[in-house]
Design an enzyme around this catalytic site. Structure first.
Site, mmCIF file in Angstrom:
data_model
loop_
_atom_site.group_PDB
_atom_site.id
_atom_site.type_symbol
_atom_site.label_atom_id
_atom_site.label_comp_id
_atom_site.label_asym_id
_atom_site.label_seq_id
_atom_site.Cartn_x
_atom_site.Cartn_y
_atom_site.Cartn_z
ATOM 1 N N GLY A 1 -8.555 9.471 -3.458
ATOM 2 C CA GLY A 1 -9.339 9.075 -2.289
ATOM 3 C C GLY A 1 -9.043 9.996 -1.119
ATOM 4 O O GLY A 1 -8.710 11.167 -1.317
ATOM 5 N N SER A 2 -9.149 9.473 0.072
ATOM 6 C CA SER A 2 -9.030 10.336 1.249
ATOM 7 C C SER A 2 -7.572 10.676 1.543
ATOM 8 O O SER A 2 -6.654 9.935 1.194
ATOM 9 C CB SER A 2 -9.653 9.650 2.460
ATOM 10 N N THR A 3 -7.384 11.800 2.195
ATOM 11 C CA THR A 3 -6.047 12.220 2.606
ATOM 12 C C THR A 3 -5.439 11.199 3.566
ATOM 13 O O THR A 3 -4.252 10.874 3.475
ATOM 14 C CB THR A 3 -6.133 13.614 3.267
ATOM 15 N N GLY B 1 -4.246 8.320 1.554
ATOM 16 C CA GLY B 1 -3.119 8.796 0.745
ATOM 17 C C GLY B 1 -1.825 8.780 1.532
ATOM 18 O O GLY B 1 -0.771 8.357 1.039
ATOM 19 N N GLU C 1 -4.320 12.247 -5.265
ATOM 20 C CA GLU C 1 -5.370 13.254 -5.428
ATOM 21 C C GLU C 1 -6.347 12.971 -4.306
ATOM 22 O O GLU C 1 -7.105 12.006 -4.362
ATOM 23 C CB GLU C 1 -6.005 13.122 -6.807
ATOM 24 N N CYS D 1 -14.399 15.269 -4.883
ATOM 25 C CA CYS D 1 -13.245 15.742 -4.116
ATOM 26 C C CYS D 1 -13.128 17.258 -4.166
ATOM 27 O O CYS D 1 -12.701 17.883 -3.214
ATOM 28 C CB CYS D 1 -11.975 15.074 -4.619
#
Lengths: 188, 323
Positions: B72-74, B77, B95, B129
């Site tokens: 998903g999104s940084t 994360g 990831e 991504c």
């Protein structure tokens, strides 16, 4: 093989959605009873409302996962036995390909041409690939010498969580890694 | 679907709690039922639908989860790393986002490069991504390449995802479409709009975005730096190899990159210089179950696919035996 728009529309209208939490092998509502809506982004229509899982449900799920892990019903099966189950899952995914393709297309707005040809076949392929690999990985014995050997194995994690955002990316085509394959570790 | 992570985790013998994205829980729930039919014992795979800030955070903070993997999104994360640090130090594998560059040198097969570049940014509405969302083109072929891309974008019209003829569907939800439209608005300020640029209402839903291309995108522009996760391509030019590499690596992300050239030495040198988990030469976003996939820098760490994927779901343990 692709079907027509009317075929997909008819099948989509007849789909049965699973809408509860799946914990310990059965569908159960969220403890707090909350719901949230799953919307088809291509039409704005509500597909279904679903159990809105919270901390209590996560805890129930983790306890179920931990109990399953500790009693070895899966974790201590031989890799070959796990392979058999996951290969069956890959086959079932292929048998139900159109249903899964429709679920993702309705839920995410992704074209049916992609979910039918790329996403669902890819998912079946990934289950098959990892299932086929799992009984071909060896543990390692280090050459420590003398009367003492060091056995280097890999033990599994107990329960783990996973989250994903609603986007699959599963095209696959030949490629290569510049990284060397690691030496053979693995699995007790 | 969640299979990149589910397959190796289950094969290795783990028990799993899956919290699917709130936008796409339906296939995960059906998959759990199908796994039971295949013979997976009760309790080994559990699926809890819900919101990230509720169920997701509870999983991230749970004291008895040994390992957590997230796609998903940084931004989210980083939250899971924090939750792990504030709870039981569970291993976290991420990831996350990307802003993957696609470098086109003047000697490339431009027709093939344009075809693949269009796939690289418009497949799945750009909600990938590793989408090649930045095209870096040698200045001598820039206008020619921009025109090729304009034609490809114009040939793709968003439409009903259930129609087998549709090549681009809806964004995952209207809120995300709004966010992508915001990036396009900022692109109109900073750059030259070449194609698309509109949010469309189709079949009563306004979650559709036209394939969109910007040229003359400054290095500092938002559309050159931030992950859009939509069908928006930013084209920039370079003078030489050194500038191409510098532009390509000028990002907090490092998930994927592509290089187009017929010069083998350049292909090797540039591939090596690019900071990305996967580099595709003369193709875009190449992928196989047999090769590792994952990020560098803020695109995450740990690898999905290949035998390396098992590393995340096992822990090395050493046993000494005296005899």
């Amino acid at each position: 093989m692709m079907q027509s728009l009317s075929h997909y529309a008819a099948r989509a209208a007849a789909l049965n959605f699973r809408t509860e939490c799946w914990i310990d092998g059965r569908f159960v509502p969220a403890t707090a009873g909350g719901r949230f809506e799953s919307v088809n982004p291509a039409t704005g229509a509500v597909l279904s409302d679903l159990a809105r899982g919270g901390a209590e449900d996560i805890d129930r799920a983790v306890r179920a996962a931990r109990a399953a892990f500790e009693d070895g019903r899966w974790s201590r099966r031989t890799p070959g036995a796990r392979k058999e189950v996951l290969l069956r899952l890959a086959a079932l995914l292929r048998e139900n390909l159109e249903e899964f393709a429709l679920l993702d297309t309705l839920d995410m707005g992704k074209p049916i041409s992609e979910t039918v040809t790329v996403d669902v076949p890819g998912s079946a392929h990934f289950f098959q690939w990892h299932a086929e690999a799992i009984d071909k990985l060896y543990d390692e014995v280090a050459p420590t010498g003398g009367a003492i050997w060091r056995l280097c194995g890999a033990c599994r994690w107990g329960s783990w969580g996973r989250l994903c955002r609603g986007i699959s990316r599963s095209t696959w085509r030949p490629g290569s890694s510049r990284r060397r394959l690691r030496r053979g570790i693995r699995w007790s | 679907m969640a299979t990149w992570k589910l397959a190796p985790a289950l094969a290795a013998g783990n028990s799993v709690v899956l919290k699917p994205a709130e936008q796409s829980p339906l296939s995960a729930l059906r998959l759990a039922e199908l796994a039971a039919e295949a013979g997976l014992p009760d309790g080994v795979l559990n699926v809890v639908p819900g919101y990230g800030e509720e169920a997701g955070q509870a999983l991230g903070r749970h004291g008895d989860v040994d390992c957590l993997v997230f796609t998903g999104s940084t931004e989210v994360g980083k939250m899971f790393q924090r939750y792990a640090g504030e709870s039981n130090m569970k291993q976290v594998w991420l990831e996350t986002g990307g802003k993957s560059p696609n470098l086109i040198f003047a000697d490339a097969d431009l027709e093939a490069a344009a075809d693949k570049a269009a796939f690289g940014i418009f497949f799945n509405q750009g909600e990938v991504c590793s989408a090649n969302s930045r095209m870096l083109v040698h200045e001598s072929i820039a206008e020619e390449m921009i025109e090729r891309m304009r034609l490809r974008a114009a040939a793709i019209r968003p439409g009903n995802p259930l129609d087998p003829a549709t090549k681009m569907g809806a964004m995952v939800d209207a809120r995300h479409a709004e966010r992508v439209a915001g990036f396009i608005a900022s692109g109109r300020q900073s750059s030259r709009l070449v194609a698309g640029g509109e949010r469309l209402t189709i079949g009563g839903s306004d979650a559709f975005i036209e394939p969109t291309i910007f040229a003359d995108v400054p290095r500092a522009a938002r559309i050159a730096r931030e992950e859009i996760f939509g069908p928006v391509l930013a084209i920039q030019t370079f003078r030489d190899e050194a500038e191409a590499i510098s532009l390509a690596n000028d990002t907090v992300y490092g998930l994927a990159a592509s290089v187009w050239t017929k010069d083998l030495s350049r292909a090797m040198a540039v591939s090596e210089a690019l900071v990305a988990g996967t580099v595709s030469v003369n193709t875009v976003d190449a992928l196989s179950a047999m090769t590792p996939f994952g990020g560098m820098k803020q695109s995450g760490f740990g690898r999905d696919l290949s035998l390396h994927s098992f590393d995340k779901y096992t822990a090395l343990k050493t046993t000494w035996i005296a005899y």
